[in-house]
Design an enzyme around this catalytic site. Structure first.
Site, PDB file in Angstrom:
ATOM      1  N   ASN A 159       0.836  -1.206   0.000  1.00 38.80           N
ATOM      2  CA  ASN A 159       0.000   0.000   0.000  1.00 38.80           C
ATOM      3  C   ASN A 159       0.875   1.262   0.000  1.00 38.80           C
ATOM      4  O   ASN A 159       2.101   1.184  -0.004  1.00 38.80           O
ATOM      5  CB  ASN A 159      -0.933  -0.048   1.213  1.00 38.80           C
ATOM      6  CG  ASN A 159      -2.289   0.534   0.908  1.00 38.80           C
ATOM      7  OD1 ASN A 159      -2.368   1.565   0.249  1.00 38.80           O
ATOM      8  ND2 ASN A 159      -3.336  -0.115   1.365  1.00 38.80           N
ATOM      9  N   HIS A 171      22.611   2.303  12.992  1.00 37.48           N
ATOM     10  CA  HIS A 171      23.711   3.192  13.375  1.00 37.48           C
ATOM     11  C   HIS A 171      24.227   2.767  14.744  1.00 37.48           C
ATOM     12  O   HIS A 171      23.465   2.258  15.564  1.00 37.48           O
ATOM     13  CB  HIS A 171      23.219   4.641  13.416  1.00 37.48           C
ATOM     14  CG  HIS A 171      22.678   5.112  12.101  1.00 37.48           C
ATOM     15  ND1 HIS A 171      23.471   5.318  11.002  1.00 37.48           N
ATOM     16  CD2 HIS A 171      21.413   5.367  11.695  1.00 37.48           C
ATOM     17  CE1 HIS A 171      22.727   5.712   9.987  1.00 37.48           C
ATOM     18  NE2 HIS A 171      21.464   5.732  10.376  1.00 37.48           N
ATOM     19  N   GLY A 220      -0.818  -1.599   8.786  1.00 36.18           N
ATOM     20  CA  GLY A 220      -0.367  -0.227   8.546  1.00 36.18           C
ATOM     21  C   GLY A 220       0.650   0.232   9.581  1.00 36.18           C
ATOM     22  O   GLY A 220       0.520  -0.059  10.769  1.00 36.18           O
ATOM     23  N   ILE A 240      11.345  -6.237  16.203  1.00 44.75           N
ATOM     24  CA  ILE A 240      12.781  -6.094  16.471  1.00 44.75           C
ATOM     25  C   ILE A 240      13.498  -7.434  16.459  1.00 44.75           C
ATOM     26  O   ILE A 240      14.720  -7.484  16.450  1.00 44.75           O
ATOM     27  CB  ILE A 240      13.045  -5.381  17.809  1.00 44.75           C
ATOM     28  CG1 ILE A 240      12.556  -6.226  18.992  1.00 44.75           C
ATOM     29  CG2 ILE A 240      12.387  -4.005  17.828  1.00 44.75           C
ATOM     30  CD1 ILE A 240      13.072  -5.731  20.333  1.00 44.75           C
ATOM     31  N   ARG A 241      12.742  -8.532  16.503  1.00 43.67           N
ATOM     32  CA  ARG A 241      13.376  -9.851  16.420  1.00 43.67           C
ATOM     33  C   ARG A 241      12.468 -10.779  15.615  1.00 43.67           C
ATOM     34  O   ARG A 241      11.316 -10.435  15.333  1.00 43.67           O
ATOM     35  CB  ARG A 241      13.670 -10.418  17.809  1.00 43.67           C
ATOM     36  CG  ARG A 241      12.502 -10.512  18.728  1.00 43.67           C
ATOM     37  CD  ARG A 241      12.903 -11.108  20.075  1.00 43.67           C
ATOM     38  NE  ARG A 241      13.567 -10.150  20.928  1.00 43.67           N
ATOM     39  CZ  ARG A 241      12.967  -9.379  21.837  1.00 43.67           C
ATOM     40  NH1 ARG A 241      11.664  -9.479  22.014  1.00 43.67           N
ATOM     41  NH2 ARG A 241      13.635  -8.534  22.572  1.00 43.67           N
ATOM     42  N   ARG A 275      -1.086 -14.739  19.566  1.00 42.70           N
ATOM     43  CA  ARG A 275      -1.756 -16.031  19.379  1.00 42.70           C
ATOM     44  C   ARG A 275      -1.232 -16.737  18.145  1.00 42.70           C
ATOM     45  O   ARG A 275      -0.604 -16.120  17.277  1.00 42.70           O
ATOM     46  CB  ARG A 275      -3.274 -15.871  19.293  1.00 42.70           C
ATOM     47  CG  ARG A 275      -3.797 -15.187  18.048  1.00 42.70           C
ATOM     48  CD  ARG A 275      -5.320 -15.129  18.127  1.00 42.70           C
ATOM     49  NE  ARG A 275      -5.899 -14.587  16.910  1.00 42.70           N
ATOM     50  CZ  ARG A 275      -6.225 -15.319  15.843  1.00 42.70           C
ATOM     51  NH1 ARG A 275      -6.023 -16.628  15.828  1.00 42.70           N
ATOM     52  NH2 ARG A 275      -6.770 -14.735  14.778  1.00 42.70           N
TER      53      ARG A 275
HETATM   54  C1  LIG Z   1      -3.808  -7.684  14.588  1.00 40.88           C
HETATM   55  C2  LIG Z   1      -5.176  -7.603  13.900  1.00 40.88           C
HETATM   56  C3  LIG Z   1      -5.080  -8.170  12.512  1.00 40.88           C
HETATM   57  C4  LIG Z   1      -6.207  -8.362  14.721  1.00 40.88           C
HETATM   58  O1  LIG Z   1      -5.850  -9.726  14.829  1.00 40.88           O
HETATM   59  P1  LIG Z   1      -6.691 -10.700  15.809  1.00 40.88           P
HETATM   60  O2  LIG Z   1      -5.998 -12.004  15.880  1.00 40.88           O
HETATM   61  O3  LIG Z   1      -8.108 -10.660  15.387  1.00 40.88           O
HETATM   62  O4  LIG Z   1      -6.441 -10.001  17.206  1.00 40.88           O
HETATM   63  P2  LIG Z   1      -7.497  -9.506  18.291  1.00 40.88           P
HETATM   64  O5  LIG Z   1      -8.287  -8.371  17.742  1.00 40.88           O
HETATM   65  O6  LIG Z   1      -8.185 -10.699  18.831  1.00 40.88           O
HETATM   66  O7  LIG Z   1      -6.507  -8.909  19.389  1.00 40.88           O
HETATM   67  C5  LIG Z   1      -5.621  -9.743  20.114  1.00 40.88           C
HETATM   68  C6  LIG Z   1      -4.920  -8.853  21.134  1.00 40.88           C
HETATM   69  O8  LIG Z   1      -4.011  -7.975  20.438  1.00 40.88           O
HETATM   70  C7  LIG Z   1      -4.378  -6.616  20.698  1.00 40.88           C
HETATM   71  N1  LIG Z   1      -4.189  -5.912  19.413  1.00 40.88           N
HETATM   72  C8  LIG Z   1      -4.816  -6.131  18.241  1.00 40.88           C
HETATM   73  N2  LIG Z   1      -4.316  -5.336  17.281  1.00 40.88           N
HETATM   74  C9  LIG Z   1      -3.384  -4.599  17.856  1.00 40.88           C
HETATM   75  C10 LIG Z   1      -2.510  -3.605  17.375  1.00 40.88           C
HETATM   76  N3  LIG Z   1      -2.530  -3.241  16.102  1.00 40.88           N
HETATM   77  N4  LIG Z   1      -1.617  -3.063  18.237  1.00 40.88           N
HETATM   78  C11 LIG Z   1      -1.582  -3.435  19.542  1.00 40.88           C
HETATM   79  N5  LIG Z   1      -2.397  -4.373  20.058  1.00 40.88           N
HETATM   80  C12 LIG Z   1      -3.281  -4.945  19.225  1.00 40.88           C
HETATM   81  C13 LIG Z   1      -5.818  -6.641  21.146  1.00 40.88           C
HETATM   82  O9  LIG Z   1      -6.107  -5.541  21.956  1.00 40.88           O
HETATM   83  C14 LIG Z   1      -5.859  -7.935  21.903  1.00 40.88           C
HETATM   84  O10 LIG Z   1      -5.260  -7.771  23.159  1.00 40.88           O
HETATM   85  P3  LIG Z   1      -6.021  -8.286  24.503  1.00 40.88           P
HETATM   86  O11 LIG Z   1      -6.156  -9.762  24.305  1.00 40.88           O
HETATM   87  O12 LIG Z   1      -5.079  -7.901  25.603  1.00 40.88           O
HETATM   88  O13 LIG Z   1      -7.312  -7.564  24.521  1.00 40.88           O
HETATM   89  C15 LIG Z   1      -5.691  -6.135  13.826  1.00 40.88           C
HETATM   90  O14 LIG Z   1      -5.905  -5.624  15.134  1.00 40.88           O
HETATM   91  C16 LIG Z   1      -4.757  -5.195  13.088  1.00 40.88           C
HETATM   92  O15 LIG Z   1      -3.834  -4.595  13.642  1.00 40.88           O
HETATM   93  N6  LIG Z   1      -5.035  -5.047  11.771  1.00 40.88           N
HETATM   94  C17 LIG Z   1      -4.255  -4.192  10.905  1.00 40.88           C
HETATM   95  C18 LIG Z   1      -5.214  -3.305  10.084  1.00 40.88           C
HETATM   96  C19 LIG Z   1      -4.490  -2.517   9.074  1.00 40.88           C
HETATM   97  O16 LIG Z   1      -3.331  -2.150   9.231  1.00 40.88           O
HETATM   98  N7  LIG Z   1      -5.162  -2.253   7.967  1.00 40.88           N
HETATM   99  C20 LIG Z   1      -4.560  -1.551   6.871  1.00 40.88           C
HETATM  100  C21 LIG Z   1      -4.753  -2.319   5.615  1.00 40.88           C
HETATM  101  S1  LIG Z   1      -3.342  -3.323   5.285  1.00 40.88           S
END
Ligand SMILES: CC(C)(COP(=O)(O)OP(=O)(O)OC[C@H]1O[C@@H](n2cnc3c(N)ncnc32)[C@H](O)[C@@H]1OP(=O)(O)O)[C@@H](O)C(=O)NCCC(=O)NCCS
Length: 194
Positions: free
Chosen positions: A93, A123, A150, A173-174, A191
């Site tokens: 994207n 660095h 994103g 970072i790893r 997970r």
């Molecule tokens: C990670 C993601 C895919 C969700 O995956 P999931 O397996 O359904 O995860 P869940 O929503 O069940 O969340 C699992 C845990 O991670 C946390 N979490 C989810 N996304 C997170 C993020 N981006 N940053 C930090 N924590 C996040 C949740 O709060 C949850 O924590 P908890 O169990 O303590 O409440 C989604 O949150 C995400 O970040 N999507 C990216 C969207 C994006 O960038 N779109 C642009 C188009 S490419």
């Protein structure tokens, strides 16, 4: 001064850079390649603004290798471009920053969210070495069918296993294993994907 840091080492900065040793980003070979990489990326980005589909053909000149059906949105920013290999069926994207001092290897069917940064260079933490502009770089490898949300930042030396999902805004970072969801800074596995 280059001589002080590399006394007794007959290699050029470019040669040290290519094998991941400390180097200074100067000298005709490095300067020329950096300018050419920036120019090709700028041409791609400018053309993308007018003709997104038409711009895709430029990617074969900009990148080291690109597979069938891979689509990248502009703007795109690279150091050299030639150290980036991307497989087939990928999508990147807007606003990908791929600093390819060391190789960046992206598998097939990888999805890259907006404003992702793939940063192979590093660095020194040591103040004197950093003031002397020393740097080094280590490769990034992204497995097949990975999704980087994103704003994800991947640091040098990291390998991400196939099918793994990295949540928006994570800083990797790893290494991350295959088939997991990882989020946060630093990115941690929350997970497995079963
Ligand atoms: C990670 C993601 C895919 C969700 O995956 P999931 O397996 O359904 O995860 P869940 O929503 O069940 O969340 C699992 C845990 O991670 C946390 N979490 C989810 N996304 C997170 C993020 N981006 N940053 C930090 N924590 C996040 C949740 O709060 C949850 O924590 P908890 O169990 O303590 O409440 C989604 O949150 C995400 O970040 N999507 C990216 C969207 C994006 O960038 N779109 C642009 C188009 S490419």
């Amino acid at each position: 001064m280059t001589e002080d840091w590399f006394a007794g080492d007959p290699r050029t900065n470019a040669e040290r850079m290519r094998v991941g040793d400390d180097y200074i980003a100067e000298g005709p070979e490095i300067s020329r390649a950096l300018v050419e990489g920036a120019q090709r990326a700028a041409q791609f980005s400018a053309l993308y603004a007018d003709s997104p589909d038409g711009a895709q053909a430029l990617l074969t000149k900009l990148l080291g290798a690109i597979g069938e059906g891979t689509y990248i949105r502009g703007p795109l920013f690279v150091d050299y471009g030639t150290n980036i290999t991307i497989g087939s069926g990928c999508f990147a994207n807007y606003g990908l920053v791929a600093l390819d001092v060391a190789p960046i290897t992206i598998g097939n069917d990888v999805q890259i969210g907006p404003n992702v940064q793939l940063l192979t260079p590093n660095h020194p933490v040591d103040a004197a070495r950093r003031r002397a502009k020393l740097e080094s770089a280590t490769p990034i490898v992204i497995g097949d069918n990975v999704w980087l949300g994103g704003g994800v930042i991947v640091l040098g030396g990291v390998t991400i296993g196939e099918n793994t999902v990295v949540g928006a805004g994570a800083v990797v970072i790893r290494d991350l294993p295959a088939n997991v969801v990882a989020v946060g800074n630093p990115a941690r596995v929350v997970r497995e994907i079963t």
